[in-house]
Design a protein around this motif. Structure first.
Motif: not given
Length: 85
Positions: A58-62
């Protein structure tokens, strides 16, 4: 009559060089095996939970979304500045 033998020191040195190269390669292989064994034991200890992996995704997507938006904004700003000139 006295018999004199000539010793080829180059061949003795070459033999020593081959042996020292063999010893160096053997040490390098042993060190590589030690590193591989250490890496295996470290990976067993550092297993991530499913929740941690999901958080990382999720962090990478953000981060990717933010970067894409920044690039789009930069392109729009360049277009605006080019129009004014």
């Amino acid at each position: 009559m006295t018999r004199v033998e000539i010793v080829d020191t180059a061949s003795i040195t070459a033999g020593t060089d081959v042996q020292s190269e063999f010893d160096a390669i053997a040490r390098e292989v042993e060190q590589t095996d030690n590193v591989n064994n250490q890496a295996r034991s470290d990976s067993d200890e550092s297993m991530l939970s499913d929740e941690e992996i999901a958080d990382m995704i999720v962090s990478q997507g953000v981060v990717n979304t933010c970067i894409r938006q920044m690039k789009e904004s930069e392109e729009r700003m360049k277009e605006i500045l080019d129009e004014e000139v």
